[in-house]
Design a protein around this motif. Sequence first.
Motif, PDB file in Angstrom:
ATOM      1  N   ASP A  37       0.827  -1.199   0.000  1.00 27.98           N
ATOM      2  CA  ASP A  37       0.000   0.000   0.000  1.00 27.98           C
ATOM      3  C   ASP A  37       0.865   1.255   0.000  1.00 27.98           C
ATOM      4  O   ASP A  37       0.532   2.250  -0.615  1.00 27.98           O
ATOM      5  CB  ASP A  37      -0.909   0.012   1.236  1.00 27.98           C
ATOM      6  N   LYS A 152      -9.552  12.543   8.819  1.00 29.61           N
ATOM      7  CA  LYS A 152     -10.603  12.284   7.828  1.00 29.61           C
ATOM      8  C   LYS A 152     -10.041  11.525   6.634  1.00 29.61           C
ATOM      9  O   LYS A 152     -10.667  10.595   6.117  1.00 29.61           O
ATOM     10  CB  LYS A 152     -11.227  13.604   7.370  1.00 29.61           C
ATOM     11  N   LEU A 153      -8.860  11.913   6.179  1.00 28.93           N
ATOM     12  CA  LEU A 153      -8.252  11.232   5.035  1.00 28.93           C
ATOM     13  C   LEU A 153      -7.867   9.800   5.386  1.00 28.93           C
ATOM     14  O   LEU A 153      -7.986   8.897   4.563  1.00 28.93           O
ATOM     15  CB  LEU A 153      -7.012  12.005   4.574  1.00 28.93           C
ATOM     16  N   GLU A 154      -7.428   9.575   6.619  1.00 30.89           N
ATOM     17  CA  GLU A 154      -6.988   8.241   7.030  1.00 30.89           C
ATOM     18  C   GLU A 154      -8.136   7.248   7.066  1.00 30.89           C
ATOM     19  O   GLU A 154      -7.920   6.041   6.901  1.00 30.89           O
ATOM     20  CB  GLU A 154      -6.322   8.326   8.411  1.00 30.89           C
ATOM     21  N   SER A 155      -9.357   7.728   7.246  1.00 32.75           N
ATOM     22  CA  SER A 155     -10.500   6.815   7.277  1.00 32.75           C
ATOM     23  C   SER A 155     -10.726   6.152   5.926  1.00 32.75           C
ATOM     24  O   SER A 155     -11.378   5.119   5.831  1.00 32.75           O
ATOM     25  CB  SER A 155     -11.765   7.567   7.703  1.00 32.75           C
ATOM     26  N   GLU A 156     -10.159   6.750   4.858  1.00 32.88           N
ATOM     27  CA  GLU A 156     -10.316   6.195   3.511  1.00 32.88           C
ATOM     28  C   GLU A 156      -9.003   5.660   2.939  1.00 32.88           C
ATOM     29  O   GLU A 156      -9.006   4.874   2.010  1.00 32.88           O
ATOM     30  CB  GLU A 156     -10.865   7.274   2.575  1.00 32.88           C
ATOM     31  N   GLN A 157      -7.889   6.081   3.489  1.00 34.55           N
ATOM     32  CA  GLN A 157      -6.582   5.733   2.923  1.00 34.55           C
ATOM     33  C   GLN A 157      -5.627   5.408   4.060  1.00 34.55           C
ATOM     34  O   GLN A 157      -5.455   6.199   4.978  1.00 34.55           O
ATOM     35  CB  GLN A 157      -6.041   6.923   2.110  1.00 34.55           C
ATOM     36  N   HIS A 158      -5.014   4.234   4.017  1.00 38.86           N
ATOM     37  CA  HIS A 158      -4.096   3.824   5.067  1.00 38.86           C
ATOM     38  C   HIS A 158      -2.688   3.703   4.481  1.00 38.86           C
ATOM     39  O   HIS A 158      -2.322   2.670   3.947  1.00 38.86           O
ATOM     40  CB  HIS A 158      -4.536   2.482   5.669  1.00 38.86           C
ATOM     41  N   ARG A 276      -0.309  12.604   1.391  1.00 41.33           N
ATOM     42  CA  ARG A 276      -1.393  13.547   1.121  1.00 41.33           C
ATOM     43  C   ARG A 276      -1.071  14.924   1.677  1.00 41.33           C
ATOM     44  O   ARG A 276      -1.531  15.929   1.149  1.00 41.33           O
ATOM     45  CB  ARG A 276      -2.710  13.052   1.727  1.00 41.33           C
ATOM     46  N   VAL A 397     -12.082  17.527   1.606  1.00 41.41           N
ATOM     47  CA  VAL A 397     -12.663  17.198   2.907  1.00 41.41           C
ATOM     48  C   VAL A 397     -13.519  18.366   3.373  1.00 41.41           C
ATOM     49  O   VAL A 397     -13.046  19.508   3.386  1.00 41.41           O
ATOM     50  CB  VAL A 397     -11.558  16.919   3.949  1.00 41.41           C
TER      51      VAL A 397
END
Length: 415
Positions: A37, A152-158, A276, A397
């Motif tokens: 990833d 907020k971004l981490e909830s969709e991208q790890h 990001r 966001v």
Amino acid sequence: MLSRRDFIKGGVALVSIGTTAQSLLKGAVAFAAQHEDATNPAAAGRILILVQLAGGNDGLNTVVPAGSGAYRSARKTLAIPEEAVLPLAEGYGLHPNLAGLKRAWDEGKLAVVRGVGYPNQDYSHFKSMAIWQAGDPELKLDHGWLGRTLEKLESEQHDPFLGFNIGSSTPAELETPAVSIPSVQDPADYGFKVRGKPADASEPRTRTLLKLYEQYPAQSPYGVLLETTVEAAVASSAALAEAARRYRPAVAYPETSFGGGLSLLAEAIVGGLGVRVGHITLGGFDTHANQAADHGELMQVLDEGLTAFQADLEAHGRADDVLVLTWSEFGRRVAENANGGTDHGASSVMFALGSRVRGGLFGDPPSLERLVDNGNLGYTTDFRRVYATVIEGWLGVPHEELLGARWEQLGFVAG
């Protein structure tokens, strides 16, 4: 029961679990992501690079009101000669050492936001910096404004490098307990370490630590955290090492620490590490004395670094993904002081640079005839409008919850 592998795949943020785990990581950094990833270019998305101009950048000598008599009257020795100013529009121009940014302006890739500040300006470096970093003049919101955004971004991208700082410690604007932020100065010095040195399995202390790690039961308290911390540290350092091995800058970066840091950010972006939000600091802007020489040199360092960074991204086909934003905790007083410098001021300017920037002047110019607080420029553009623009307009966001209110965006980024 949550397995160790499930824990990694789930992208759960890690916390510090004591001195043993901390010693395993450079800078006590831990990540929850797999190597695959972390090196996936398709996961990158839009990227914000925040450039802190630490110390209080003099906005008046950065974006110069070239024809203003009030400016020249207040700065008998520090005013930039009108013929040296690089013209923009509306009687404003850039410091003569910002030739690369002037070319970006001519190409429509530079936005200038004027009169940026906040109500009831604080003139302490520490307090004003804290306000900007929190995104809240009242300091009531938790953590940093970009830390909240990264949640907020981490909830969709790890990705282990979702947020990435160039330096030795996490800046306050990136702080959040939910997302770990790597702080790196030298990729060769980043990785799995014991007592500050690369892990060596033949060294007795390392063997003991690894043996304890292997024998610690996964079902015990913090067992999942411990193994995930170690695995993620190894994976993230391997990802950065691989990116360094494959990356070749397309331009010659200036031989400054700022230029080197920007090259490292470009390496992470080109290498597809999932960045990001990136952060880098250029210090030295507290110009109480000898400002003409010192500020001029800083303008050159800033210009050469950002110009190389933009050209490098363009050559690698990544420029459309990246927006650069500058900020400083305050500007300088309008009048020069007796030491050939300027003292702490109020509003200043911000730059937004990128291939998808809508170039131009944004925000009303502050009045040089109606000063506030005993000789300072009043602010005309609340800095939270700039933050709202990059949070929502660029990173996608919703900003209201993150900034505690709804702010009108400035529109300097393309949709």
